[in-house]
Design a protein around this motif. Structure first.
Motif, PDB file in Angstrom:
ATOM      1  N   TYR A 249       0.828  -1.199   0.000  1.00  0.00           N
ATOM      2  CA  TYR A 249       0.000   0.000   0.000  1.00  0.00           C
ATOM      3  C   TYR A 249       0.870   1.261   0.000  1.00  0.00           C
ATOM      4  CZ  TYR A 249      -3.039   3.687   1.665  1.00  0.00           C
ATOM      5  OH  TYR A 249      -3.690   4.876   1.776  1.00  0.00           O
ATOM      6  N   ILE A 250       1.835   1.280   0.913  1.00  0.00           N
ATOM      7  CA  ILE A 250       2.670   2.477   1.026  1.00  0.00           C
ATOM      8  C   ILE A 250       3.490   2.696  -0.236  1.00  0.00           C
ATOM      9  CG2 ILE A 250       4.775   3.250   2.197  1.00  0.00           C
ATOM     10  CD1 ILE A 250       3.251   2.475   4.792  1.00  0.00           C
ATOM     11  N   TYR A 251       3.967   1.617  -0.812  1.00  0.00           N
ATOM     12  CA  TYR A 251       4.764   1.751  -2.036  1.00  0.00           C
ATOM     13  C   TYR A 251       3.901   2.308  -3.171  1.00  0.00           C
ATOM     14  CZ  TYR A 251       9.025   0.803  -4.600  1.00  0.00           C
ATOM     15  OH  TYR A 251      10.191   0.940  -5.299  1.00  0.00           O
TER      16      TYR A 251
ATOM     17  N   ARG B  47       1.491   4.299  -2.859  1.00  0.00           N
ATOM     18  CA  ARG B  47       1.277   5.730  -2.618  1.00  0.00           C
ATOM     19  C   ARG B  47       2.460   6.574  -3.109  1.00  0.00           C
ATOM     20  NH1 ARG B  47      -2.078   8.535  -2.598  1.00  0.00           N
ATOM     21  NH2 ARG B  47      -1.665   9.843  -0.796  1.00  0.00           N
ATOM     22  N   TYR B  48       3.673   5.989  -3.112  1.00  0.00           N
ATOM     23  CA  TYR B  48       4.840   6.731  -3.608  1.00  0.00           C
ATOM     24  C   TYR B  48       4.662   7.142  -5.074  1.00  0.00           C
ATOM     25  CZ  TYR B  48       7.540   4.957   0.419  1.00  0.00           C
ATOM     26  OH  TYR B  48       8.006   4.649   1.664  1.00  0.00           O
ATOM     27  N   PHE B  49       3.769   6.439  -5.773  1.00  0.00           N
ATOM     28  CA  PHE B  49       3.533   6.761  -7.185  1.00  0.00           C
ATOM     29  C   PHE B  49       2.418   7.797  -7.337  1.00  0.00           C
ATOM     30  CE2 PHE B  49       5.794   2.828  -7.346  1.00  0.00           C
ATOM     31  CZ  PHE B  49       6.547   2.889  -8.501  1.00  0.00           C
ATOM     32  N   GLY B  50       1.890   8.249  -6.206  1.00  0.00           N
ATOM     33  CA  GLY B  50       0.820   9.234  -6.273  1.00  0.00           C
ATOM     34  C   GLY B  50      -0.504   8.638  -6.706  1.00  0.00           C
ATOM     35  N   LEU B  51      -0.612   7.310  -6.623  1.00  0.00           N
ATOM     36  CA  LEU B  51      -1.868   6.675  -7.023  1.00  0.00           C
ATOM     37  C   LEU B  51      -2.915   6.903  -5.929  1.00  0.00           C
ATOM     38  CD1 LEU B  51      -0.215   3.317  -8.121  1.00  0.00           C
ATOM     39  CD2 LEU B  51      -1.231   5.002  -9.657  1.00  0.00           C
TER      40      LEU B  51
ATOM     41  N   ARG C 172      -5.724   6.414  -3.111  1.00  0.00           N
ATOM     42  CA  ARG C 172      -5.733   5.383  -2.058  1.00  0.00           C
ATOM     43  C   ARG C 172      -6.594   4.176  -2.420  1.00  0.00           C
ATOM     44  NH1 ARG C 172      -5.207  10.196   0.880  1.00  0.00           N
ATOM     45  NH2 ARG C 172      -3.327  10.160   2.154  1.00  0.00           N
TER      46      ARG C 172
ATOM     47  N   TRP D 235       3.340  12.415  -1.241  1.00  0.00           N
ATOM     48  CA  TRP D 235       3.018  10.997  -1.473  1.00  0.00           C
ATOM     49  C   TRP D 235       3.690  10.082  -0.442  1.00  0.00           C
ATOM     50  CZ3 TRP D 235       4.107  11.071  -7.480  1.00  0.00           C
ATOM     51  CH2 TRP D 235       3.134  11.875  -8.095  1.00  0.00           C
TER      52      TRP D 235
ATOM     53  N   PRO E 147       8.685   7.483  -8.611  1.00  0.00           N
ATOM     54  CA  PRO E 147       8.832   8.864  -9.093  1.00  0.00           C
ATOM     55  C   PRO E 147       9.470   9.812  -8.071  1.00  0.00           C
ATOM     56  CG  PRO E 147       6.671   8.018  -9.692  1.00  0.00           C
ATOM     57  CD  PRO E 147       7.303   6.993  -8.807  1.00  0.00           C
ATOM     58  N   LEU E 148       9.539   9.399  -6.812  1.00  0.00           N
ATOM     59  CA  LEU E 148      10.168  10.257  -5.805  1.00  0.00           C
ATOM     60  C   LEU E 148      11.637  10.438  -6.129  1.00  0.00           C
ATOM     61  CD1 LEU E 148       8.772   8.474  -2.617  1.00  0.00           C
ATOM     62  CD2 LEU E 148       7.841  10.524  -3.717  1.00  0.00           C
TER      63      LEU E 148
END
Lengths: 317, 272
Positions: free
Chosen positions: A109-111, A113-117, A119, B21, B115-116
């Motif tokens: 889940y957290i990973y 979110r790193y892509f800005g997807l 929730r 993010w 992307p970060l």
């Protein structure tokens, strides 16, 4: 999404990577390689430790800046469009970077979110991927309690959270037991079938033969050979190989006695390899000469033989 | 096959958006660790103010002219302790935990495969440190309020924001220092030769004018003295405009220089 040339996922010309070492001299890890990976292809970088595979992968992952030459990933320049590139590739690193204190589901889940997807989107993809890598029952388990094979599958699941066009796998099955390796290979086959372009590094010959449509053999930062596994075997080896094991330390002195029986003889510390088109016939001739090896074996040529031919040393050294 | 909402440009707005993010990551970390911070955040300030301010302060009949505008030792030491707490919180947050993200858990390596980029990773981590400083100092100030050590509500509110600046003036440069370290052995020195002497001699517990002239000059170079002096002016209501400006510029400069140093060092550490 525009890709400059429709089918080119990775396009490298004269790609170089050098590091400044502590003693002040420059270490050339990658010394000018040309690589072209097409959409849907499964492509491998083969080579011993220190051949420059990982450095190449880190440049392709748009993480490590290139030192020379040119590189386009999905038609984009990693120097200026790093975030855009990384949004569309998946990376399965050699060393796990999972958060060991979080549970399996939270890691995905957290990973995501790193892509800005969004929730909700990440949640539904997390469930799908847990199913795909057969970890649904472990969703609430902590990562540190997983087996090596499960961690690897979780890392692969994590690298798929952004539905990548291009999946980079650095030594995907190193350190796994045979059963776990086959599970990982099966999942990678399925991805390939779905049209995901796979790029992997490995120093396992069987892995390369299983997974790669096309591969390059790297040694000391350059490409030593390129082709499909079968093409490489045809070009650089014979159809069959006779392996002869004699007493300890005897191989060097026996080699000249059998040299004329094969197209090529390779002397390894623990055995002699005789390259010929008909292994059984060659072995019979060895016995005719009164030589009596402790053990002998006739087999088909593999990529390992290609590697020995190209680099003159075994892979894992 | 897919894309994200991001335009991928390396421009500042893109960096700021991408840094958010990472929020879910830090929220998860905090959910896991907040219980452990309760004692240090809530109980420690109370112990400090009672022991140093009330009980020790009861013995101290200092000349009010030498207390930098404070009417009692209690109201002199209270702002010093808040600023010192901002500092010690930061030292805890940007040493071992940062090394863990790079060396022990390799969390940063996972982050930069997405992307970060490096600035986003740093921004998000320092954002979390800022949040920690904010909660710790808000609680500290609230705990002290019943002791009647603050002159005005406005002063306390501004003092709270000053703590955020003080915290970051330590956080950013020390973060930059940490990300270039190969191992944790230097941290013992950072704490023993950096944090503890500053804690004791930068004017939190006694006026630096009590020191010898060279020592006083040295104390006044430390970031903590600037932080303590700024906080004390605000809480005792004895404001010297030009000095406020000096403090704010000095502390802000540490933040800005630390930022560039941090980006450079972390880039070298993670991408080569």
């Amino acid at each position: 999404m525009t890709v400059s040339s429709d089918t080119s996922m990775i396009h490298a010309v004269g790609l170089r990577k050098s590091f400044g070492s502590k003693s002040g001299e420059t270490v050339e890890a990658v010394c000018g390689i040309d690589v072209d990976v097409r959409r849907g292809e499964s492509f491998g970088f083969l080579g011993p430790n220190g051949a420059g595979k990982s450095s190449t992968m880190r440049m392709i992952a748009a993480v490590s800046p290139i030192s020379g030459g040119s590189l386009r990933i999905l038609g984009m320049d990693p120097a200026t469009q790093g975030p855009q590139i990384r949004a569309r590739i998946g990376v399965c690193p050699q060393e796990d970077t999972l958060d060991t204190e979080l549970n399996v589901r939270d890691n995905l889940y957290i990973y995501g979110r790193y892509f800005g997807l969004p929730r909700a989107e990440v949640r539904s993809r997390t469930d799908e991927l847990l199913e795909f890598v057969q970890l649904t029952e472990k969703a609430k388990a902590k990562v540190e309690d997983l087996s090596g094979g499960m961690k690897r599958r979780l890392t692969i699941a994590r690298s798929l959270i952004n539905k990548p066009d291009l999946l980079l796998l650095d030594e995907p099955t190193t350190g796994l037991d045979p059963q776990a390796r086959h599970v990982v290979w099966d999942r990678l086959f399925r991805l390939k079938q779905q049209g995901v372009t796979l790029v992997l590094t490995t120093h396992y010959m069987d892995e390369a033969e299983q997974l790669c449509d096309r591969l390059v053999v790297m040694d000391k930062g350059v490409i030593a050979a390129e082709g499909s596994p079968l093409e490489l075997i045809r070009a650089y080896s014979t159809r069959e190989v006779v392996e002869l094991r004699f007493g300890i330390g005897e191989h060097e002195e026996i080699a000249p006695k059998v040299e004329d029986l094969a197209e090529r003889v390779e002397v390894l510390p623990d055995r002699l390899l005789l390259y010929s088109s008909d292994g059984e016939e060659t072995l019979a001739k060895v016995h005719e000469r009164g030589l009596d090896p402790i053990a002998s074996l006739v087999r088909r040529s593999t990529l390992e033989d290609v590697f020995l031919r190209l680099t003159g040393r075994t892979l894992v050294d | 096959m897919s894309s994200t909402a991001d335009d991928g440009s390396g421009a500042l707005p893109g960096t700021l958006i991408r840094a958010t993010w990472v929020t879910d990551y830090w929220l998860t970390v905090y959910k896991r660790t907040w219980k452990g911070t309760v004692i240090s955040s809530f109980v420690t300030p109370l112990l400090y103010i009672v022991a140093m301010g009330v009980l020790l302060g009861g013995f101290i009949k200092g000349d009010p002219a030498k207390l930098e505008g404070a009417t009692s030792y209690l109201s002199f030491v209270a702002p010093g302790m808040v600023a010192a707490q901002a500092m010690t919180t930061v030292f805890g947050e940007v040493t071992y935990p940062v090394m863990g993200m790079i060396k022990w858990h390799r969390t940063y390596f996972g982050m930069i495969a997405t992307p970060l980029g490096i600035p986003e990773v740093i921004l998000a981590h320092l954002g979390f440190v800022l949040f920690r400083v904010a909660t710790v100092c808000a609680v500290f100030l609230l705990v002290m309020t019943p002791f009647g050590v603050f002159e005005s509500l406005g002063g306390v509110v501004i003092a709270f924001f000053a703590q955020l600046l003080i915290g970051m003036a330590f956080a950013v440069p020390i973060y930059a220092f940490t990300v270039g370290l190969k191992d944790e052995s230097a941290f013992a020195l950072v704490f023993r030769l950096g944090m503890i002497p500053m804690f004791l001699f930068s004017g939190a517990f006694f006026p630096v004018s009590n020191l010898d002239a060279p020592m006083e000059a040295f104390a006044k170079v430390t970031p903590l003295w600037h932080g303590v002096d700024l906080t004390r002016m605000l809480t005792v209501g004895n404001i010297d405009g030009p000095m406020v400006l000096v403090h704010v510029v000095y502390l802000s400069a540490l933040v800005v220089l630390g930022w560039f140093w941090a980006v450079r060092r972390l880039t070298r550490r993670l991408t080569d």
